[in-house]
Write a protein that holds these residues in place. Structure first.
Motif, PDB file in Angstrom:
ATOM      1  N   GLY A  30      -7.385  -3.721   2.939  1.00 22.54           N
ATOM      2  CA  GLY A  30      -7.425  -4.585   1.921  1.00 22.54           C
ATOM      3  C   GLY A  30      -6.381  -4.314   0.882  1.00 22.54           C
ATOM      4  O   GLY A  30      -6.090  -5.112  -0.124  1.00 22.54           O
ATOM      5  N   ALA A  31      -5.223  -3.211   1.204  1.00 20.64           N
ATOM      6  CA  ALA A  31      -4.233  -3.080   0.598  1.00 20.64           C
ATOM      7  C   ALA A  31      -3.058  -4.185   0.678  1.00 20.64           C
ATOM      8  O   ALA A  31      -3.024  -4.878   1.736  1.00 20.64           O
ATOM      9  CB  ALA A  31      -3.532  -1.898   0.705  1.00 20.64           C
ATOM     10  N   VAL A  32      -2.177  -4.377  -0.222  1.00 23.16           N
ATOM     11  CA  VAL A  32      -1.058  -5.199  -0.002  1.00 23.16           C
ATOM     12  C   VAL A  32       0.011  -4.395   0.126  1.00 23.16           C
ATOM     13  O   VAL A  32       0.482  -3.397  -0.824  1.00 23.16           O
ATOM     14  CB  VAL A  32      -0.817  -6.106  -1.480  1.00 23.16           C
ATOM     15  N   VAL A  33       0.695  -4.636   1.332  1.00 21.10           N
ATOM     16  CA  VAL A  33       1.612  -3.822   1.804  1.00 21.10           C
ATOM     17  C   VAL A  33       3.284  -4.357   1.752  1.00 21.10           C
ATOM     18  O   VAL A  33       3.214  -5.321   2.193  1.00 21.10           O
ATOM     19  CB  VAL A  33       1.461  -3.366   3.239  1.00 21.10           C
ATOM     20  N   ALA A  34       3.943  -3.798   1.029  1.00 20.20           N
ATOM     21  CA  ALA A  34       5.281  -4.074   1.059  1.00 20.20           C
ATOM     22  C   ALA A  34       6.126  -3.015   2.077  1.00 20.20           C
ATOM     23  O   ALA A  34       5.972  -1.836   2.128  1.00 20.20           O
ATOM     24  CB  ALA A  34       6.022  -3.763  -0.162  1.00 20.20           C
ATOM     25  N   ARG A  35       6.753  -3.735   2.871  1.00 18.24           N
ATOM     26  CA  ARG A  35       7.593  -2.780   3.839  1.00 18.24           C
ATOM     27  C   ARG A  35       9.034  -2.573   3.705  1.00 18.24           C
ATOM     28  O   ARG A  35       9.736  -3.445   3.289  1.00 18.24           O
ATOM     29  CB  ARG A  35       7.422  -3.638   5.191  1.00 18.24           C
ATOM     30  N   SER A  36       9.623  -1.392   3.887  1.00 17.17           N
ATOM     31  CA  SER A  36      10.905  -0.969   3.734  1.00 17.17           C
ATOM     32  C   SER A  36      11.450  -0.345   5.060  1.00 17.17           C
ATOM     33  O   SER A  36      10.531   0.571   5.719  1.00 17.17           O
ATOM     34  CB  SER A  36      11.335  -0.120   2.584  1.00 17.17           C
ATOM     35  N   VAL A  53      14.804  -0.966  -3.861  1.00 16.12           N
ATOM     36  CA  VAL A  53      13.702  -1.325  -3.043  1.00 16.12           C
ATOM     37  C   VAL A  53      12.418  -0.954  -4.032  1.00 16.12           C
ATOM     38  O   VAL A  53      11.400  -2.004  -4.127  1.00 16.12           O
ATOM     39  CB  VAL A  53      13.482  -0.234  -1.886  1.00 16.12           C
ATOM     40  N   LEU A  54      12.319   0.013  -4.889  1.00 23.38           N
ATOM     41  CA  LEU A  54      11.066   0.150  -5.761  1.00 23.38           C
ATOM     42  C   LEU A  54      11.099  -0.849  -6.802  1.00 23.38           C
ATOM     43  O   LEU A  54      10.019  -1.422  -7.172  1.00 23.38           O
ATOM     44  CB  LEU A  54      11.224   1.721  -6.390  1.00 23.38           C
ATOM     45  N   HIS A  55      12.234  -1.193  -7.412  1.00 21.92           N
ATOM     46  CA  HIS A  55      12.238  -2.376  -8.422  1.00 21.92           C
ATOM     47  C   HIS A  55      11.878  -3.529  -7.930  1.00 21.92           C
ATOM     48  O   HIS A  55      10.886  -4.232  -8.503  1.00 21.92           O
ATOM     49  CB  HIS A  55      13.779  -2.332  -8.931  1.00 21.92           C
ATOM     50  N   ASP A  56      12.350  -4.048  -6.585  1.00 17.41           N
ATOM     51  CA  ASP A  56      11.959  -5.156  -5.836  1.00 17.41           C
ATOM     52  C   ASP A  56      10.447  -5.225  -5.754  1.00 17.41           C
ATOM     53  O   ASP A  56       9.661  -6.281  -5.937  1.00 17.41           O
ATOM     54  CB  ASP A  56      12.711  -5.574  -4.796  1.00 17.41           C
ATOM     55  N   THR A  57       9.900  -4.173  -5.193  1.00 16.03           N
ATOM     56  CA  THR A  57       8.331  -4.134  -5.107  1.00 16.03           C
ATOM     57  C   THR A  57       7.575  -4.367  -6.079  1.00 16.03           C
ATOM     58  O   THR A  57       6.668  -5.036  -6.378  1.00 16.03           O
ATOM     59  CB  THR A  57       7.913  -2.646  -4.407  1.00 16.03           C
ATOM     60  N   ASN A  58       8.206  -3.719  -7.277  1.00 21.30           N
ATOM     61  CA  ASN A  58       7.324  -3.891  -8.655  1.00 21.30           C
ATOM     62  C   ASN A  58       7.605  -5.316  -9.032  1.00 21.30           C
ATOM     63  O   ASN A  58       6.486  -5.845  -9.533  1.00 21.30           O
ATOM     64  CB  ASN A  58       7.868  -2.625  -9.566  1.00 21.30           C
ATOM     65  N   ALA A  59       8.647  -5.900  -8.782  1.00 20.86           N
ATOM     66  CA  ALA A  59       8.849  -7.212  -9.736  1.00 20.86           C
ATOM     67  C   ALA A  59       8.095  -8.148  -8.760  1.00 20.86           C
ATOM     68  O   ALA A  59       7.679  -9.241  -9.293  1.00 20.86           O
ATOM     69  CB  ALA A  59      10.268  -7.540  -9.646  1.00 20.86           C
ATOM     70  N   GLU A  60       8.133  -7.954  -7.442  1.00 20.51           N
ATOM     71  CA  GLU A  60       7.427  -8.976  -6.597  1.00 20.51           C
ATOM     72  C   GLU A  60       5.696  -8.843  -6.985  1.00 20.51           C
ATOM     73  O   GLU A  60       5.141 -10.027  -6.982  1.00 20.51           O
ATOM     74  CB  GLU A  60       7.628  -8.945  -5.069  1.00 20.51           C
ATOM     75  N   HIS A  61       5.135  -7.885  -6.923  1.00 17.86           N
ATOM     76  CA  HIS A  61       3.859  -7.474  -6.731  1.00 17.86           C
ATOM     77  C   HIS A  61       3.165  -6.991  -8.350  1.00 17.86           C
ATOM     78  O   HIS A  61       2.014  -6.925  -8.474  1.00 17.86           O
ATOM     79  CB  HIS A  61       3.341  -6.536  -5.892  1.00 17.86           C
ATOM     80  N   GLY A  62       4.300  -6.902  -9.306  1.00 15.08           N
ATOM     81  CA  GLY A  62       3.511  -6.447 -10.461  1.00 15.08           C
ATOM     82  C   GLY A  62       3.057  -5.141 -10.663  1.00 15.08           C
ATOM     83  O   GLY A  62       3.034  -4.683 -12.054  1.00 15.08           O
ATOM     84  N   ARG A  63       3.262  -4.305  -9.580  1.00 13.69           N
ATOM     85  CA  ARG A  63       2.993  -3.032  -9.878  1.00 13.69           C
ATOM     86  C   ARG A  63       3.075  -2.032  -8.433  1.00 13.69           C
ATOM     87  O   ARG A  63       3.516  -2.885  -7.469  1.00 13.69           O
ATOM     88  CB  ARG A  63       1.523  -2.619 -10.358  1.00 13.69           C
ATOM     89  N   LEU A  64       3.083  -0.877  -8.691  1.00 14.24           N
ATOM     90  CA  LEU A  64       3.128   0.052  -7.472  1.00 14.24           C
ATOM     91  C   LEU A  64       2.158   1.054  -7.312  1.00 14.24           C
ATOM     92  O   LEU A  64       1.969   1.793  -8.522  1.00 14.24           O
ATOM     93  CB  LEU A  64       4.457   0.731  -7.245  1.00 14.24           C
ATOM     94  N   ASP A  65       1.221   1.064  -6.611  1.00 14.55           N
ATOM     95  CA  ASP A  65      -0.052   2.012  -6.578  1.00 14.55           C
ATOM     96  C   ASP A  65      -0.024   3.050  -5.477  1.00 14.55           C
ATOM     97  O   ASP A  65      -0.670   4.217  -5.689  1.00 14.55           O
ATOM     98  CB  ASP A  65      -1.340   1.276  -6.275  1.00 14.55           C
ATOM     99  N   GLY A  66       1.010   2.895  -4.539  1.00 15.66           N
ATOM    100  CA  GLY A  66       1.106   3.920  -3.412  1.00 15.66           C
ATOM    101  C   GLY A  66       2.541   3.954  -2.994  1.00 15.66           C
ATOM    102  O   GLY A  66       3.297   2.764  -2.739  1.00 15.66           O
ATOM    103  N   LEU A  67       2.970   5.099  -2.341  1.00 10.87           N
ATOM    104  CA  LEU A  67       4.030   5.075  -1.444  1.00 10.87           C
ATOM    105  C   LEU A  67       3.882   6.022  -0.167  1.00 10.87           C
ATOM    106  O   LEU A  67       3.328   7.313  -0.297  1.00 10.87           O
ATOM    107  CB  LEU A  67       5.247   5.697  -2.335  1.00 10.87           C
TER     108      LEU A  67
END
Length: 217
Positions: A30-36, A53-67
């Motif tokens: 159920g996670a929303v996965v951003a790929r790099s 990469v971090l900025h774009d992930t946050n901008a697209e999804h509104g937050r970052l919960d895991g790396l």
């Protein structure tokens, strides 16, 4: 327990044999996965690219919960035959870029914690961080350096509600050893199943584990 349903997780090295499986396993839970990945044009040896990469992930999804940091390179051969460029590449990819990702992700993950979630970082230093291997001296050192950083950083990040989990599986049956930056792979023993390794790592994330030594696989 860490809720993965709806969690936004960035997987670095997502086109690799283990990274791709971890990404798929996270999505299955159920996670929303951003790929790099390097194949996507992301050279994370450059701190500016890490920032992007971090900025774009946050901008697209509104937050970052895991790396999840699953990127890496390997080199084989005797220590006395190592070329300086090989050592530089091993540490740039396996150590320095991973450290930079952990450092630059902190504000995003701390914000996730303040919002009541349970943010995490996963690194993959591997069994060589515990038991350095002859013929893999520089590779072992690059991974041991990452593991040492994680041990110390995890104590600091815990204060911000961020969990850092280092996974140290033994030799795993991916194609990494088939594409070394130097040397040729020796004959390894039986390899771990990469699907099982990926599932074990994601289970550890969900269960709130704080360390995954080689004996956990």
């Amino acid at each position: 327990m860490t809720t993965l349903q709806g969690a936004v997780v960035l997987v670095v090295g997502a086109s690799g044999g283990l990274g791709s499986r971890i990404a798929a396993e996270l999505e299955s839970r159920g996670a929303v996965v951003a790929r790099s990945s390097k194949s996507a044009g992301h050279d994370l040896r450059d701190p500016a690219v890490v920032r992007e990469v971090l900025h774009d992930t946050n901008a697209e999804h509104g937050r970052l919960d895991g790396l999840v940091i699953a990127s890496g390179v390997v080199a084989f051969g005797d220590a006395s035959d190592l070329e300086p460029a090989t050592v530089d590449e091993l540490f740039a990819v396996n150590t320095t870029s991973a450290v930079e990702l952990i450092v630059q992700s902190q504000p995003y993950l701390a914000a996730s914690s303040r919002d009541g979630r349970e943010p995490f970082v996963v690194t993959l230093s591997g069994v060589v961080a515990e038991t350095p291997v002859a013929g893999l001296a520089a590779y072992s050192a690059s991974k041991a350096g990452l593991a040492a950083f994680v041990v110390a950083a995890a104590r600091e990040y815990r204060r911000a509600g961020i969990r850092i989990l280092d996974a140290r599986p033994g030799h795993t049956g991916t194609a990494l050893s088939e594409h070394p930056i130097a040397g040729s792979a020796p004959r390894f023993g039986a390899a771990l199943d990469p699907d099982l390794v990926a599932a074990r790592i994601v289970t550890a994330i969900a269960d709130g584990e704080k360390d995954l030594p080689s004996t956990a696989f």
